[in-house]
Design a protein around this motif. Sequence first.
Motif, mmCIF file in Angstrom:
data_model
loop_
_atom_site.group_PDB
_atom_site.id
_atom_site.type_symbol
_atom_site.label_atom_id
_atom_site.label_comp_id
_atom_site.label_asym_id
_atom_site.label_seq_id
_atom_site.Cartn_x
_atom_site.Cartn_y
_atom_site.Cartn_z
ATOM 1 N N GLY A 1 -86.637 -84.057 39.628
ATOM 2 C CA GLY A 1 -87.639 -84.152 38.574
ATOM 3 C C GLY A 1 -88.949 -84.696 39.108
ATOM 4 N N TYR B 1 -93.576 -85.448 30.461
ATOM 5 C CA TYR B 1 -92.375 -85.015 31.172
ATOM 6 C C TYR B 1 -91.133 -85.255 30.314
ATOM 7 C CZ TYR B 1 -88.734 -84.609 34.704
ATOM 8 O OH TYR B 1 -87.607 -84.236 35.389
ATOM 9 N N ASN C 1 -84.622 -75.884 31.989
ATOM 10 C CA ASN C 1 -86.008 -75.450 32.149
ATOM 11 C C ASN C 1 -86.630 -75.983 33.440
ATOM 12 O OD1 ASN C 1 -85.983 -78.097 31.251
ATOM 13 N ND2 ASN C 1 -87.762 -77.860 29.911
ATOM 14 N N LEU C 2 -85.779 -76.413 34.380
ATOM 15 C CA LEU C 2 -86.261 -76.954 35.645
ATOM 16 C C LEU C 2 -85.585 -76.217 36.796
ATOM 17 C CD1 LEU C 2 -88.045 -79.206 36.909
ATOM 18 C CD2 LEU C 2 -85.972 -80.615 37.005
ATOM 19 N N TYR D 1 -89.099 -82.120 29.372
ATOM 20 C CA TYR D 1 -87.900 -82.075 30.215
ATOM 21 C C TYR D 1 -86.969 -83.207 29.782
ATOM 22 C CZ TYR D 1 -90.865 -79.026 33.016
ATOM 23 O OH TYR D 1 -91.689 -78.005 33.434
#
Length: 465
Positions: free
Chosen positions: A323, A267, A279-280, A271
């Motif tokens: 997240g 992750y 990108n989330l 990210y």
Amino acid sequence: MGLINQFEQLNNAFLSQPFLPIQTRINLLKTIKKRLIENEQQLVAAASKDFGYRTSFDTVLGDLLPTVKAISDTIKRLPKWTRNESRSVGISLWPSHAHIQYQPKGVVGVIAPWNYPIQLSLVPVISALAAGNRVMLKLSEFTPHTNAQLTEIFKDELANHCFVVEGGPDIAAAFSDIPFAHLLFTGSTSVGRKVMQSASQHLTPVTLELGGKSPVVVLDDVNIKAVARTLLFGKLNNAGQICVAPDYVFVPKNLEHQLIQQLCELYKQHYQQGVEGKNLTSIISDAHFARLSSYVEDAQAKGAQLFTAHEENTADELKHRMGLHILTQVSDDMKVMQEEIFGPILPIMSYDSLSQVTTYINGRPHPLALYIFGHDSTVISDLSAAIRSGTLAINDVLMQVTADQLPFGGIGESGMGHYHGIEGFKTFSHARNTLVSGKFNPRTSMLLKQNKLLIKLLKWMYLRQ
């Protein structure tokens, strides 16, 4: 124009031309495909506005391309699907012959969800139009910008075959009360029950594409980093807002720590900026963000342990962004283990024996998806036979839904019926039993006599089959 007026207009159009020529159906599909491709950028921008922020990857790869691919595949295969399907009648019905003729049903209703507002709206519409029906499409009130683009696509000649409807729960309830020839609903199990109850008043057949808690079973012979990478994709794609997203994971006790470690490291690698990254995708609304946050808070209050890859940038309430949140030491009294998560929260449970796993999963409603990671074919075969689910993927997640020629649907509380590919065409068609007898048909004269010899002959013919 009211819903009933729209329905009656489409129904009258259907009755005036109850069997739409195959080439006309193909032309309609080609028009939809052309307009989707031409409006790609507008659709990407609209979906991002609806979500607060949605990556172009999630819209293009998850919404647009699967829809365009489904149209192309349907156009290619439709002439074959529409042919009469011969069936044997046996010696007892000689010299007649029989076939199945696939007839359009009439006006089909489609109630679409918000999480994939293009694909989950249009793929059932594509199947219904391919089968020769007219369609009423109810779009989600959560995606007004995408709805505007879809409404623009279904203009001109397409509007004579598909009406687009918008509105909240009241409109959805009224929509479910319309006497459709068939009704397809995609959404939550609780709303699905209401849809089915409304449809039953008219004996309308329904296809329910629901959801539930899709489990992951990790065996002890895996590459744990590869498993973590696949799970991360499945849980962060569209921010986990997918009906077949991995909902919770069973992992051998000796691999639990490694799995958590690999998930956190991957992750951080993919990210790096957490919820500030581009990108989330965001959670669809403040209400859904609050729901997910309450799951985490409830679990922690009841003894769960929380792992996040970043100490900061794990959530943004203002932008409703979240997240990856990993939970361990979870229990059945926690909301996160009772409700479909539909977000980037991943409960992990360790196990000592696979019998624990099958007992736990089978003690709950059948999931829409089951995921097994491992390489022992015997163990995988035994697990897949022991656990019932709508779909199954081995050493993969989500991608089973993109296999156009495989039926997609749930079982029990995760859904009813199928669509995609030929199954979609058949769902929205009536398979008419057709028996054809010619000029030479001695059977009727024989049956009228009702003599003992005839009875003996019939017994011989039926019992030997």
